[in-house]
Design an enzyme around this catalytic site. Structure first.
Site, short mmCIF file in Angstrom:
data_model
loop_
_atom_site.label_atom_id
_atom_site.label_comp_id
_atom_site.label_asym_id
_atom_site.label_seq_id
_atom_site.Cartn_x
_atom_site.Cartn_y
_atom_site.Cartn_z
N HIS A 1 1.14 -1.24 -0.06
CA HIS A 1 -0.08 -0.27 0.00
C HIS A 1 1.15 0.95 0.37
CE1 HIS A 1 -3.07 2.37 0.35
NE2 HIS A 1 -4.24 1.63 1.30
N ASP B 1 -8.96 -8.45 -16.84
CA ASP B 1 -9.55 -9.33 -18.35
C ASP B 1 -8.01 -9.49 -18.66
OD1 ASP B 1 -10.01 -11.48 -20.29
OD2 ASP B 1 -11.31 -10.18 -21.36
#
Length: 447
Positions: free
Chosen positions: A160, A367
Protein backbone atom coordinates in the site's frame (compact mmCIF):
# COMPACT_ATOMS: atom_id res chain seq x y z
CA UNK A 1 -15.81 -21.75 3.46
CA UNK A 2 -12.78 -23.77 4.44
CA UNK A 3 -10.64 -24.65 1.45
CA UNK A 4 -10.00 -28.40 1.38
CA UNK A 5 -6.48 -29.75 1.22
CA UNK A 6 -3.21 -27.96 0.75
CA UNK A 7 -1.84 -26.23 -2.30
CA UNK A 8 0.64 -28.32 -4.21
CA UNK A 9 3.51 -26.01 -5.11
CA UNK A 10 5.49 -26.56 -8.25
CA UNK A 11 8.82 -25.70 -6.72
CA UNK A 12 9.79 -22.53 -4.89
CA UNK A 13 8.45 -19.13 -5.82
CA UNK A 14 10.46 -17.56 -8.63
CA UNK A 15 11.60 -13.99 -9.00
CA UNK A 16 10.11 -12.17 -12.00
CA UNK A 17 12.25 -9.24 -13.10
CA UNK A 18 11.40 -6.61 -15.71
CA UNK A 19 11.92 -7.98 -19.19
CA UNK A 20 13.85 -4.84 -20.26
CA UNK A 21 16.30 -2.51 -18.49
CA UNK A 22 14.59 -0.08 -16.11
CA UNK A 23 15.69 3.13 -14.34
CA UNK A 24 17.88 2.54 -11.29
CA UNK A 25 17.33 5.15 -8.62
CA UNK A 26 15.82 5.81 -5.21
CA UNK A 27 12.14 6.72 -5.51
CA UNK A 28 10.82 9.31 -3.06
CA UNK A 29 7.60 8.34 -1.27
CA UNK A 30 5.26 11.18 -0.40
CA UNK A 31 3.88 11.61 3.08
CA UNK A 32 0.59 10.20 1.79
CA UNK A 33 2.46 7.06 0.67
CA UNK A 34 4.56 6.67 3.77
CA UNK A 35 1.91 6.79 6.47
CA UNK A 36 2.41 4.22 9.21
CA UNK A 37 -1.10 2.86 8.80
CA UNK A 38 -0.38 2.07 5.13
CA UNK A 39 2.58 -0.15 5.87
CA UNK A 40 0.88 -3.36 4.80
CA UNK A 41 0.04 -5.18 1.59
CA UNK A 42 -3.45 -5.12 0.10
CA UNK A 43 -4.37 -8.67 -0.82
CA UNK A 44 -6.69 -9.18 -3.79
CA UNK A 45 -8.31 -12.47 -4.80
CA UNK A 46 -9.67 -13.25 -8.27
CA UNK A 47 -11.42 -16.46 -9.32
CA UNK A 48 -11.41 -17.19 -13.05
CA UNK A 49 -13.56 -19.96 -14.55
CA UNK A 50 -11.96 -22.49 -16.93
CA UNK A 51 -12.77 -20.49 -20.09
CA UNK A 52 -11.10 -17.36 -18.66
CA UNK A 53 -8.07 -19.05 -17.07
CA UNK A 54 -4.64 -18.18 -18.46
CA UNK A 55 -1.53 -20.36 -18.36
CA UNK A 56 0.86 -19.45 -15.52
CA UNK A 57 3.73 -19.02 -17.96
CA UNK A 58 1.69 -16.43 -19.86
CA UNK A 59 0.98 -14.53 -16.66
CA UNK A 60 4.64 -14.71 -15.68
CA UNK A 61 5.80 -13.42 -19.07
CA UNK A 62 3.21 -10.64 -19.05
CA UNK A 63 4.21 -9.64 -15.53
CA UNK A 64 7.82 -9.25 -16.62
CA UNK A 65 6.61 -6.98 -19.41
CA UNK A 66 4.35 -4.93 -17.11
CA UNK A 67 7.20 -4.44 -14.62
CA UNK A 68 9.13 -2.54 -17.28
CA UNK A 69 6.60 0.27 -16.88
CA UNK A 70 5.74 -0.40 -13.23
CA UNK A 71 9.37 -0.91 -12.23
CA UNK A 72 9.02 0.36 -8.60
CA UNK A 73 7.00 -2.81 -7.87
CA UNK A 74 10.13 -4.77 -8.81
CA UNK A 75 12.20 -2.77 -6.31
CA UNK A 76 12.53 -2.96 -2.55
CA UNK A 77 11.49 -0.71 0.31
CA UNK A 78 14.23 0.58 2.58
CA UNK A 79 14.67 3.32 5.20
CA UNK A 80 15.67 6.68 3.78
CA UNK A 81 19.30 7.61 4.41
CA UNK A 82 18.49 11.33 4.27
CA UNK A 83 15.16 11.56 6.08
CA UNK A 84 14.85 9.77 9.39
CA UNK A 85 11.68 7.71 9.78
CA UNK A 86 10.74 7.70 6.10
CA UNK A 87 10.82 4.92 3.57
CA UNK A 88 11.97 5.06 -0.04
CA UNK A 89 11.84 2.54 -2.88
CA UNK A 90 15.17 1.24 -4.11
CA UNK A 91 14.35 0.74 -7.80
CA UNK A 92 16.86 -2.06 -8.34
CA UNK A 93 14.85 -4.48 -10.54
CA UNK A 94 15.21 -7.17 -7.90
CA UNK A 95 11.83 -8.49 -8.99
CA UNK A 96 8.41 -9.64 -7.83
CA UNK A 97 7.76 -13.05 -6.27
CA UNK A 98 5.65 -15.40 -8.38
CA UNK A 99 4.41 -18.77 -7.09
CA UNK A 100 2.54 -21.50 -8.97
CA UNK A 101 0.31 -23.95 -7.14
CA UNK A 102 -2.31 -26.60 -7.86
CA UNK A 103 -5.41 -27.33 -5.76
CA UNK A 104 -7.24 -30.29 -7.32
CA UNK A 105 -9.89 -30.51 -4.62
CA UNK A 106 -11.46 -27.14 -5.41
CA UNK A 107 -13.38 -25.83 -8.41
CA UNK A 108 -14.40 -22.30 -9.30
CA UNK A 109 -18.01 -23.30 -8.71
CA UNK A 110 -17.19 -24.64 -5.25
CA UNK A 111 -15.54 -21.37 -4.36
CA UNK A 112 -18.47 -19.27 -5.52
CA UNK A 113 -20.99 -21.41 -3.68
CA UNK A 114 -19.00 -21.16 -0.45
CA UNK A 115 -17.66 -17.63 -0.62
CA UNK A 116 -20.16 -16.02 1.77
CA UNK A 117 -17.74 -16.19 4.70
CA UNK A 118 -13.97 -15.82 4.50
CA UNK A 119 -11.86 -18.41 6.23
CA UNK A 120 -8.31 -18.36 7.48
CA UNK A 121 -7.58 -21.25 5.10
CA UNK A 122 -7.83 -18.79 2.21
CA UNK A 123 -4.37 -17.56 3.17
CA UNK A 124 -2.92 -20.67 1.55
CA UNK A 125 -3.89 -19.12 -1.80
CA UNK A 126 -1.14 -16.53 -1.41
CA UNK A 127 2.53 -17.44 -1.11
CA UNK A 128 3.77 -16.74 2.38
CA UNK A 129 6.89 -14.61 2.60
CA UNK A 130 8.97 -15.16 5.72
CA UNK A 131 10.27 -11.73 6.65
CA UNK A 132 11.25 -10.00 9.87
CA UNK A 133 9.43 -6.78 9.01
CA UNK A 134 7.12 -5.23 6.44
CA UNK A 135 10.09 -3.49 4.81
CA UNK A 136 11.59 -6.88 3.96
CA UNK A 137 8.51 -8.07 2.05
CA UNK A 138 8.71 -7.53 -1.74
CA UNK A 139 6.22 -4.86 -2.88
CA UNK A 140 4.55 -7.40 -5.17
CA UNK A 141 3.83 -11.06 -4.40
CA UNK A 142 1.71 -13.22 -6.72
CA UNK A 143 0.31 -16.74 -6.53
CA UNK A 144 -1.52 -18.48 -9.36
CA UNK A 145 -3.42 -21.54 -8.18
CA UNK A 146 -4.81 -23.87 -10.82
CA UNK A 147 -8.06 -25.57 -9.81
CA UNK A 148 -9.31 -29.07 -10.51
CA UNK A 149 -11.93 -27.73 -12.93
CA UNK A 150 -9.36 -25.95 -15.09
CA UNK A 151 -10.08 -22.56 -13.56
CA UNK A 152 -7.61 -20.55 -11.55
CA UNK A 153 -7.33 -18.32 -8.50
CA UNK A 154 -5.06 -15.31 -8.80
CA UNK A 155 -3.91 -13.66 -5.58
CA UNK A 156 -1.76 -10.56 -5.41
CA UNK A 157 -0.27 -8.75 -2.44
CA UNK A 158 0.65 -5.17 -3.37
CA UNK A 159 2.37 -2.79 -0.96
CA UNK A 160 0.00 0.00 0.00
CA UNK A 161 3.00 2.31 0.37
CA UNK A 162 3.40 2.22 -3.40
CA UNK A 163 -0.17 2.12 -4.69
CA UNK A 164 -3.67 3.16 -3.74
CA UNK A 165 -6.72 1.44 -5.19
CA UNK A 166 -6.73 3.41 -8.43
CA UNK A 167 -3.03 2.87 -9.01
CA UNK A 168 -3.43 -0.83 -8.24
CA UNK A 169 -6.27 -1.13 -10.76
CA UNK A 170 -4.12 0.63 -13.36
CA UNK A 171 -1.29 -1.83 -12.75
CA UNK A 172 -3.52 -4.89 -12.93
CA UNK A 173 -5.04 -3.65 -16.18
CA UNK A 174 -1.55 -3.02 -17.58
CA UNK A 175 -0.54 -6.56 -16.63
CA UNK A 176 -3.69 -7.88 -18.32
CA UNK A 177 -3.01 -5.81 -21.45
CA UNK A 178 0.50 -7.24 -21.61
CA UNK A 179 -0.95 -10.78 -21.46
CA UNK A 180 -3.23 -9.88 -24.37
CA UNK A 181 -0.26 -8.41 -26.33
CA UNK A 182 -1.69 -4.90 -26.19
CA UNK A 183 0.19 -1.64 -25.70
CA UNK A 184 0.51 -0.33 -22.16
CA UNK A 185 -0.47 3.25 -21.24
CA UNK A 186 2.04 5.69 -19.79
CA UNK A 187 2.44 5.69 -16.02
CA UNK A 188 3.69 8.45 -13.69
CA UNK A 189 5.83 7.43 -10.70
CA UNK A 190 7.23 10.77 -9.53
CA UNK A 191 5.75 11.86 -6.20
CA UNK A 192 7.33 15.31 -5.95
CA UNK A 193 4.00 17.06 -6.56
CA UNK A 194 3.04 15.94 -3.05
CA UNK A 195 6.14 17.14 -1.21
CA UNK A 196 5.45 19.11 1.99
CA UNK A 197 5.74 22.88 1.98
CA UNK A 198 8.73 24.59 3.60
CA UNK A 199 7.98 25.43 6.29
CA UNK A 200 4.95 23.16 6.78
CA UNK A 201 1.62 24.96 7.23
CA UNK A 202 -1.10 22.96 8.96
CA UNK A 203 -4.21 25.03 8.32
CA UNK A 204 -6.97 22.65 9.50
CA UNK A 205 -7.77 20.70 12.67
CA UNK A 206 -7.77 17.34 10.84
CA UNK A 207 -10.18 15.37 13.03
CA UNK A 208 -9.20 12.21 11.11
CA UNK A 209 -5.93 12.25 13.06
CA UNK A 210 -7.22 13.89 16.27
CA UNK A 211 -7.87 11.81 19.34
CA UNK A 212 -11.45 12.14 20.51
CA UNK A 213 -11.90 14.43 23.51
CA UNK A 214 -15.23 12.90 24.48
CA UNK A 215 -15.50 12.44 28.25
CA UNK A 216 -18.46 10.09 28.02
CA UNK A 217 -17.82 7.01 30.10
CA UNK A 218 -18.08 3.71 28.32
CA UNK A 219 -19.67 0.69 29.98
CA UNK A 220 -17.40 -2.20 30.90
CA UNK A 221 -16.44 -4.24 27.83
CA UNK A 222 -18.75 -7.19 27.25
CA UNK A 223 -17.48 -10.75 27.19
CA UNK A 224 -15.78 -11.41 23.84
CA UNK A 225 -17.97 -12.86 21.11
CA UNK A 226 -16.82 -14.51 17.90
CA UNK A 227 -16.83 -12.21 14.91
CA UNK A 228 -19.57 -12.87 12.40
CA UNK A 229 -19.42 -11.65 8.80
CA UNK A 230 -22.28 -9.55 7.51
CA UNK A 231 -22.61 -9.09 3.77
CA UNK A 232 -25.49 -7.18 2.24
CA UNK A 233 -26.02 -6.31 -1.40
CA UNK A 234 -27.77 -3.01 -2.15
CA UNK A 235 -29.31 -2.96 -5.62
CA UNK A 236 -29.93 0.18 -7.67
CA UNK A 237 -33.49 0.20 -6.33
CA UNK A 238 -32.26 0.11 -2.73
CA UNK A 239 -29.81 2.94 -3.39
CA UNK A 240 -32.53 5.07 -4.97
CA UNK A 241 -34.65 4.63 -1.86
CA UNK A 242 -31.73 5.63 0.35
CA UNK A 243 -31.35 8.83 -1.68
CA UNK A 244 -34.96 9.92 -1.36
CA UNK A 245 -34.41 11.72 1.95
CA UNK A 246 -31.78 14.17 0.64
CA UNK A 247 -30.02 15.06 -2.62
CA UNK A 248 -26.82 13.03 -2.53
CA UNK A 249 -24.70 10.50 -4.35
CA UNK A 250 -25.11 6.76 -3.92
CA UNK A 251 -21.87 6.60 -1.92
CA UNK A 252 -22.93 9.40 0.43
CA UNK A 253 -26.32 7.79 1.06
CA UNK A 254 -24.92 4.28 1.58
CA UNK A 255 -21.99 5.41 3.73
CA UNK A 256 -24.29 7.36 6.04
CA UNK A 257 -26.79 4.51 6.19
CA UNK A 258 -24.14 1.91 7.04
CA UNK A 259 -22.48 4.20 9.61
CA UNK A 260 -25.80 4.81 11.36
CA UNK A 261 -26.67 1.10 11.41
CA UNK A 262 -23.18 0.27 12.71
CA UNK A 263 -23.51 2.73 15.58
CA UNK A 264 -27.00 1.54 16.52
CA UNK A 265 -25.83 -2.08 16.49
CA UNK A 266 -22.97 -1.35 18.90
CA UNK A 267 -25.26 0.63 21.25
CA UNK A 268 -22.77 3.21 22.55
CA UNK A 269 -23.75 5.91 25.06
CA UNK A 270 -25.85 8.56 23.24
CA UNK A 271 -23.36 11.35 24.05
CA UNK A 272 -20.33 9.46 22.72
CA UNK A 273 -18.76 11.10 19.68
CA UNK A 274 -18.51 8.63 16.80
CA UNK A 275 -16.58 9.00 13.57
CA UNK A 276 -16.70 7.82 9.99
CA UNK A 277 -13.47 7.78 7.97
CA UNK A 278 -13.46 7.23 4.21
CA UNK A 279 -10.92 7.82 1.47
CA UNK A 280 -11.29 10.57 -1.12
CA UNK A 281 -9.37 10.48 -4.39
CA UNK A 282 -7.57 13.83 -4.76
CA UNK A 283 -6.09 13.47 -8.27
CA UNK A 284 -8.53 16.02 -9.68
CA UNK A 285 -8.84 18.09 -6.50
CA UNK A 286 -5.21 19.22 -6.50
CA UNK A 287 -3.97 22.32 -8.32
CA UNK A 288 -2.46 21.44 -10.70
CA UNK A 289 -4.22 18.10 -11.08
CA UNK A 290 -2.32 14.84 -10.87
CA UNK A 291 -2.39 12.65 -13.98
CA UNK A 292 -4.98 9.87 -13.96
CA UNK A 293 -2.11 7.36 -14.27
CA UNK A 294 -0.33 8.62 -11.13
CA UNK A 295 0.95 5.43 -9.54
CA UNK A 296 1.19 6.42 -5.89
CA UNK A 297 -1.27 7.09 -3.10
CA UNK A 298 -3.43 10.06 -4.03
CA UNK A 299 -6.14 9.95 -1.40
CA UNK A 300 -6.76 11.55 1.96
CA UNK A 301 -9.17 10.53 4.68
CA UNK A 302 -12.39 12.46 5.09
CA UNK A 303 -13.87 12.48 8.58
CA UNK A 304 -17.52 12.82 9.56
CA UNK A 305 -18.21 13.16 13.29
CA UNK A 306 -21.24 13.45 15.58
CA UNK A 307 -22.61 12.19 18.85
CA UNK A 308 -24.22 8.79 18.55
CA UNK A 309 -27.62 10.32 19.35
CA UNK A 310 -27.33 13.03 16.70
CA UNK A 311 -26.21 10.55 14.04
CA UNK A 312 -29.14 8.27 14.72
CA UNK A 313 -31.57 11.21 14.65
CA UNK A 314 -30.27 12.94 11.51
CA UNK A 315 -29.12 9.99 9.40
CA UNK A 316 -25.66 11.41 8.73
CA UNK A 317 -25.87 12.21 5.00
CA UNK A 318 -25.12 15.89 5.51
CA UNK A 319 -22.14 15.01 7.70
CA UNK A 320 -20.71 12.75 5.00
CA UNK A 321 -21.23 15.45 2.35
CA UNK A 322 -19.55 18.10 4.48
CA UNK A 323 -16.59 15.82 5.21
CA UNK A 324 -16.11 15.11 1.52
CA UNK A 325 -16.62 18.74 0.57
CA UNK A 326 -13.73 19.87 2.78
CA UNK A 327 -11.22 17.98 0.66
CA UNK A 328 -9.63 20.47 -1.73
CA UNK A 329 -6.07 21.45 -2.63
CA UNK A 330 -5.60 23.42 0.59
CA UNK A 331 -6.80 20.53 2.73
CA UNK A 332 -4.56 18.02 0.97
CA UNK A 333 -1.50 20.28 1.34
CA UNK A 334 -2.32 20.74 5.03
CA UNK A 335 -2.60 16.95 5.46
CA UNK A 336 0.81 16.44 3.84
CA UNK A 337 2.30 19.09 6.13
CA UNK A 338 0.67 17.58 9.21
CA UNK A 339 2.27 14.24 8.38
CA UNK A 340 5.60 16.03 7.98
CA UNK A 341 5.33 17.59 11.44
CA UNK A 342 3.90 14.50 13.12
CA UNK A 343 5.86 11.55 11.80
CA UNK A 344 4.11 8.36 12.74
CA UNK A 345 0.68 10.01 12.99
CA UNK A 346 -2.14 7.51 12.62
CA UNK A 347 -5.88 7.97 12.14
CA UNK A 348 -7.94 8.07 15.31
CA UNK A 349 -9.88 4.78 15.28
CA UNK A 350 -11.65 5.13 18.63
CA UNK A 351 -15.41 4.78 18.07
CA UNK A 352 -14.69 4.96 14.35
CA UNK A 353 -15.98 3.09 11.31
CA UNK A 354 -13.57 3.04 8.37
CA UNK A 355 -15.03 2.51 4.89
CA UNK A 356 -12.87 1.51 1.95
CA UNK A 357 -14.74 1.76 -1.36
CA UNK A 358 -13.52 -0.66 -4.05
CA UNK A 359 -16.34 0.36 -6.34
CA UNK A 360 -15.75 2.31 -9.57
CA UNK A 361 -12.03 1.48 -9.60
CA UNK A 362 -12.30 -1.06 -12.39
CA UNK A 363 -10.78 -3.86 -10.32
CA UNK A 364 -13.57 -6.20 -11.36
CA UNK A 365 -12.92 -5.57 -15.09
CA UNK A 366 -9.43 -7.12 -15.24
CA UNK A 367 -9.27 -9.45 -18.25
CA UNK A 368 -6.09 -11.30 -19.21
CA UNK A 369 -7.41 -11.99 -22.68
CA UNK A 370 -9.95 -14.78 -22.12
CA UNK A 371 -12.61 -13.19 -19.96
CA UNK A 372 -13.24 -11.54 -16.62
CA UNK A 373 -13.19 -13.16 -13.21
CA UNK A 374 -16.37 -14.49 -11.63
CA UNK A 375 -15.27 -13.31 -8.19
CA UNK A 376 -13.13 -10.40 -7.00
CA UNK A 377 -12.60 -9.34 -3.43
CA UNK A 378 -10.20 -9.22 -0.50
CA UNK A 379 -8.27 -12.39 0.27
CA UNK A 380 -9.33 -12.64 3.90
CA UNK A 381 -11.06 -10.65 6.61
CA UNK A 382 -9.92 -7.07 7.10
CA UNK A 383 -10.37 -4.53 9.89
CA UNK A 384 -12.57 -2.12 7.96
CA UNK A 385 -15.83 -2.05 6.06
CA UNK A 386 -15.50 -2.57 2.30
CA UNK A 387 -17.86 -1.49 -0.47
CA UNK A 388 -17.42 -3.94 -3.34
CA UNK A 389 -18.75 -3.91 -6.89
CA UNK A 390 -21.20 -6.64 -7.85
CA UNK A 391 -19.86 -8.38 -10.95
CA UNK A 392 -23.31 -9.21 -12.30
CA UNK A 393 -24.81 -5.76 -11.63
CA UNK A 394 -22.70 -2.60 -12.12
CA UNK A 395 -25.30 -0.49 -10.32
CA UNK A 396 -25.26 -2.57 -7.12
CA UNK A 397 -22.89 -2.45 -4.13
CA UNK A 398 -22.05 -5.16 -1.63
CA UNK A 399 -21.26 -4.00 1.91
CA UNK A 400 -18.84 -6.25 3.78
CA UNK A 401 -18.11 -5.98 7.49
CA UNK A 402 -17.74 -8.29 10.50
CA UNK A 403 -18.93 -7.63 14.03
CA UNK A 404 -19.32 -9.51 17.32
CA UNK A 405 -22.33 -11.82 17.12
CA UNK A 406 -24.99 -9.72 18.90
CA UNK A 407 -23.92 -6.56 17.06
CA UNK A 408 -23.75 -8.38 13.73
CA UNK A 409 -27.36 -9.46 14.00
CA UNK A 410 -28.46 -5.95 14.99
CA UNK A 411 -26.41 -4.39 12.18
CA UNK A 412 -28.05 -6.57 9.56
CA UNK A 413 -31.48 -5.71 10.94
CA UNK A 414 -30.89 -1.95 10.92
CA UNK A 415 -29.22 -2.00 7.51
CA UNK A 416 -32.47 -3.41 6.18
CA UNK A 417 -34.42 -0.42 7.50
CA UNK A 418 -34.67 3.07 6.04
CA UNK A 419 -35.24 5.37 9.01
CA UNK A 420 -36.99 2.53 10.82
CA UNK A 421 -39.07 1.55 7.79
CA UNK A 422 -38.35 -1.71 5.95
CA UNK A 423 -36.00 -1.07 3.01
CA UNK A 424 -36.66 -4.33 1.20
CA UNK A 425 -37.09 -7.88 2.40
CA UNK A 426 -34.91 -9.03 -0.47
CA UNK A 427 -31.96 -7.12 0.96
CA UNK A 428 -31.87 -9.20 4.12
CA UNK A 429 -32.22 -12.44 2.17
CA UNK A 430 -29.18 -11.54 0.08
CA UNK A 431 -27.05 -11.01 3.14
CA UNK A 432 -25.56 -14.50 3.30
CA UNK A 433 -24.71 -14.79 -0.38
CA UNK A 434 -21.55 -12.70 -0.54
CA UNK A 435 -18.03 -12.51 0.87
CA UNK A 436 -17.57 -10.53 4.09
CA UNK A 437 -14.61 -8.88 5.78
CA UNK A 438 -13.65 -8.69 9.42
CA UNK A 439 -13.82 -6.02 12.08
CA UNK A 440 -12.69 -5.78 15.67
CA UNK A 441 -14.70 -6.52 18.80
CA UNK A 442 -17.18 -3.83 19.87
CA UNK A 443 -15.28 -3.00 23.04
CA UNK A 444 -12.14 -2.47 20.96
CA UNK A 445 -13.92 -0.19 18.50
CA UNK A 446 -15.73 1.89 21.09
CA UNK A 447 -12.72 2.37 23.37
Amino acid sequence: MEIPGECEYRGEAVVVRPSQPTPRHSLYLSNLDDQRFLRFSIKYLYVFPPLAAVAPETLRWALARALVDYYPLAGRLRPSAEDDGKLVVDCNAEGALFAEAFLPGLTAGDFLRGSAKPHKSWRKLLYRVHATSFVDVPPLVVQVTQLGCGGMVLCTAISHCLCDGIATANFLHAWARAAAHLDLPLVHHDRCALRPRCPPRVAFTHPEYSVSTSTTALPPPPPPHPLLPVSLTFTASHLRRLKTRAPCTSFEALAAHVWRAWVISLAPPPALRVKLLFSVNVRRRLRPELPATYSGNAFVLACAEATAADLVATGGVRLVQEAKGRIDDDYVRSTVDLLEERRGAKPDLAATLVISAWTRLGLEDVDFGKGRAVHMGPLTSEVYCVFLPVLADPDAVTVLVSLPQPAAEAFEHHCCLLHDEPLDKQLQLQGSDHLAVGHRHAHDILA
